[in-house]
Each structure stands twice: as structure tokens, then as C-alpha cells.
Design an enzyme around this catalytic site. Structure first.
Site, PDB file in Angstrom:
ATOM      1  N   GLU A 190       0.833  -1.197   0.000  1.00 32.21           N
ATOM      2  CA  GLU A 190       0.000   0.000   0.000  1.00 32.21           C
ATOM      3  C   GLU A 190       0.866   1.244   0.000  1.00 32.21           C
ATOM      4  OE1 GLU A 190      -1.527   0.888   4.365  1.00 32.21           O
ATOM      5  OE2 GLU A 190      -1.860  -1.233   3.901  1.00 32.21           O
ATOM      6  N   GLU A 302      -7.544   4.728   7.106  1.00 31.58           N
ATOM      7  CA  GLU A 302      -7.336   3.780   8.194  1.00 31.58           C
ATOM      8  C   GLU A 302      -6.823   4.530   9.414  1.00 31.58           C
ATOM      9  OE1 GLU A 302      -4.720  -0.252   9.252  1.00 31.58           O
ATOM     10  OE2 GLU A 302      -4.279   0.912   7.450  1.00 31.58           O
TER      11      GLU A 302
END
Length: 388
Positions: A190, A302
């Protein structure tokens, strides 16, 4: 023969980190950034990735094996404003020469620079494949995801913000992620921006990468703090602060992140800004799973905190810290979201799901109908009257 991942001890990480880019290391040039960072320009052939046991005698792939320029998109005046130029703070103070890579000097390499392990359970109301579990202990997600195909790329434009992070061991990110494997042993790569004082020592918004081979139990790390990611660009420093940052009453700024697989070498390349190929995760650091393809692509935010899901909830924000209202657009925001599959066409996925772990704390809003280009808005303040 299938490759078996070889774990690297903390002592080994400290040893090569100090040797390669410590104050007495092999930096060809060092740049003092105005934000306090020191960027060391290190010979590309002496970078941390080459200390990985799977990359012994690895031949660095200097460029992708095919043209990766993204498709032109229609851009109106409003879209142009979402793509104001964003760069890195250290660029004001100098540049690294060709043949080197910029490495942000890290004073303390700690095991906790790996993400906290993720323990998943299936949300029974989410109608997606059972092996793509999302809910994580101490992690709160507000994401858009797609699943059901063999993905070899994911891309987005994401607006930059500087959310409040309450405690030093918490973080808030906005990222695109490609994942594969079962919930207890998944693989992930990511990239995006993060405010992460535990890793970076401050609360600046920084460009980051992350990878893991086993659900963050033993493998993986941010940026170049352990061997794995092979960098080829002398322009972008992983973990360095980015600027300018969007503000509610100012211009919106964004970064473009594209992760894609080179089908000729199986390496996963990271592209920044639509043109700069920073480097790649070699397929050899994975076994199965991402060695072949990703099972899901995710876009969104997140938050990590030990107070996620508890009372009182953490005050750590996601996005700008505001709940998403698409008309205003002053929260976490992603546009030009694309996937790359075996057709090798960069396109918006056919099926997407908006998912919020804690809707009263961090929300999602997907605008896909009646708009020329789908938009994903996400974020929230954390603790609030809605999220006590």
C-alpha cells in the site's frame, strides 16, 4: 521451487540501517531539510533492499518493461483545482544526483515500525468473499473496495490533509492498498500519505509505503526501514513530508499514487504523480498471493488506536477530521480510482463496496451515479457526540 520467506531479526535491521545511511554510513550527499529531516543520497546499489535474503545477487530493474503512462482524462476547472502541485519539503533544500536514491535518515529503528498485527473477523452484513475479511482489532477502516477479479494494479488521486492524531502510538492514513490471501495470513502492499508519530517522530503529513507477507505478524515495514522495497528514483524520498497540504478554506492539494505489476518481471511498481516510477516490491519477497496477483483493491482511510471500538473513543481524525459531505468536499477525498486487471486496461471497477468499520466515528460516501467520474469521500473526527 517455491520460495520460503526468511524472517529478518531486529538486530539485522539495525545493523544494515546504520551501515547504509547512518551518520557515518555511505551517503554520497546529505541534505538538511527545513522541516528537520536529513535526506541521505545513497548509491542505488547499496540500498537497504539488497540486504533481504531473497534478493541476494538481485539485478535491479531500473525502469518498468513497458509504457505505464496513464490514460488522459477529461479535466474541467474544478478537477484541475484538485490536482494542485504537491511535492516534498526537502526539495526546497537540494536534490539527489542520478545513480543515488534519497533515504530519510532514521534515528531509531524499532520493531514497532511494523504495523501492529491485524486480527480479522468477518462482518456478517458485508456480502463479499469470506476470505477477504476486513474488520481489524484496533484498526478502523473507511474504504471503498473491489473484489472478484485478478488485480494487477490500483490507482487514485487522493487529497492531502493533516489530521489530528491524539497519541504517539496512533496513526491516520489515506491510501490505496492491494491485498491477497486469507485473513490470518494476508499479504499487502500500500501507499499514500500518513500522520504517524510512532514511526516518524512527528505529526507531519508524509508520503509512505507499507508491505507485509504475513498479516504484519513478523514481516514488513514502512518505507525503507527494513529490506524489501527496491528504489530506483532519485526524486522521491519515502517517509518524507509532503507539501502543500489542503486546508478547509484554502486550495485543495492531492497526490497521485499508482501501484501496478510488471507482467514481464512480476515486480510490483510504485508510481507517484502520474510519471515518477519510484521503485518496486520484488515478487520474490512474497510467496503465492501477491507473487501472482491481488484479490482486492482498496481505497480510503485507516486509523490505528488501542481505543478504537472503546469508550471513550480516540480523538484521532481520519481525512480532514470532518464527516463526508460530497457537495462541500472538505474531507478525505479520492477520485480517478482505477484498477488494472488481465485485460491490461486501466479502468474504474465494475463492482465496488463502500465499507465503514465505525460509521458514527468515520463515515464513507460514494458518488457513482449521475456523475462523469465517481468520487469517494470518507473520514471523521473520531470521538464526538456521535462517537462518544
Amino acid at each position: 521451487m517455491a520460495f520460503k520467506f526468511i524472517a529478518i531479526s531486529l538486530l539485522e535491521i539495525i545493523t544494515f540501517a546504520t551501515f547504509v545511511w547512518g551518520e557515518n554510513g555511505l551517503a554520497i550527499k546529505s541534505i538538511q531539510s527545513e522541516d528537520g529531516d536529513v535526506i541521505d543520497c545513497v548509491d542505488i546499489f547499496k540500498q537497504p533492499a539488497l540486504y533481504h535474503p531473497a534478493l541476494k545477487n538481485h539485478k535491479i530493474q531500473r525502469t518498468p518493461s513497458y509504457n505505464t503512462m496513464m490514460e488522459d482524462t477529461k479535466t474541467n476547472d474544478q478537477e484541475k483545482s484538485y490536482n494542485c502541485v504537491t511535492t516534498q519539503t526537502w526539495h526546497k533544500s537540494g536534490s539527489c544526483p542520478n545513480g543515488t536514491i534519497p533515504i530519510r535518515r532514521t534515528q531509531n529503528i524499532r520493531k514497532d515500525q511494523v504495523k501492529k498485527p491485524n486480527f480479522f473477523h468477518l462482518d456478517k452484513g458485508l456480502k463479499i468473499k469470506k476470505d477477504i475479511n476486513l474488520t481489524q482489532k484496533n484498526h478502523s477502516l473507511a474504504i471503498l473496495l473491489t473484489t472478484g477479479y485478478r488485480y494487477v494494479g490500483g490507482k487514485t488521486d487522493m487529497k492531502t490533509w493533516n489530521p489530528h492524531v491524539e497519541e504517539d502510538d496512533e496513526y491516520s492514513t489515506s491510501r490505496v492498498a492491494l491485498k491477497s490471501g486469507p485473513y490470518y495470513d494476508y499479504q499487502a502492499i500500500e501507499s499514500g500519505w500518513a500522520v504517524n508519530p510512532r514511526v516518524y517522530g512527528d505529526r507531519q503529513t508524509r508520503f509512505f509505503t507499507y508491505w507485509t507477507n504475513d498479516g504484519s505478524r513478523e514481516t514488513g515495514c514502512f518505507d525503507l526501514t527494513c529490506p524489501g522495497f527496491v528504489q530506483t528514483s532519485h526524486e522521491i524520498a519515502l517517509g518524507a513530508a509532503i507539501y502543500p497540504i489542503s486546508t478547509p478554506n484554502g486550495l485543495p492539494y492531492s497526490i497521485t499514487v499508482y501501484i501496478y505489476k510488471d507482467l514481464n518481471t512480476s515486480n510490483w511498481w510504485l508510481q507517484y504523480g502520474g510519471s515518477i516510477n519510484i521503485g518496486y516490491w520484488p515478487s520474490k519477497i512474497f510467496e503465492g498471493g501477491l507473487e501472482v496477483h491481488a484479490e482486492t483493491v482498496q481505497w480510503g482511510g485507516e486509523v490505528y488506536s488501542k481505543n478504537v471500538g472503546k469508550h471513550p473513543h480516540t480523538k484521532t481524525q481520519m481525512g480532514s477530521g470532518a464527516f463526508p459531505i460530497f457537495i462541500i468536499g472538505n474531507t478525505g477525498f479520492m477520485k480517478n480510482m482505477r484498477i488494472l486487471d488481465n485485460t491490461m486496461e486501466l479502468r474504474f471497477p465494475q463492482n465496488v463496496y463502500a465499507y465503514s468499520e465505525e460509521y458514527n466515528c468515520y463515515r464513507t460516501q460514494f458518488m457513482g451515479d449521475y456523475v462523469e467520474e465517481p468520487e469517494f469521500h470518507f473520514g471523521g473526527p473520531g470521538r464526538s457526540p456521535f462517537c462518544p
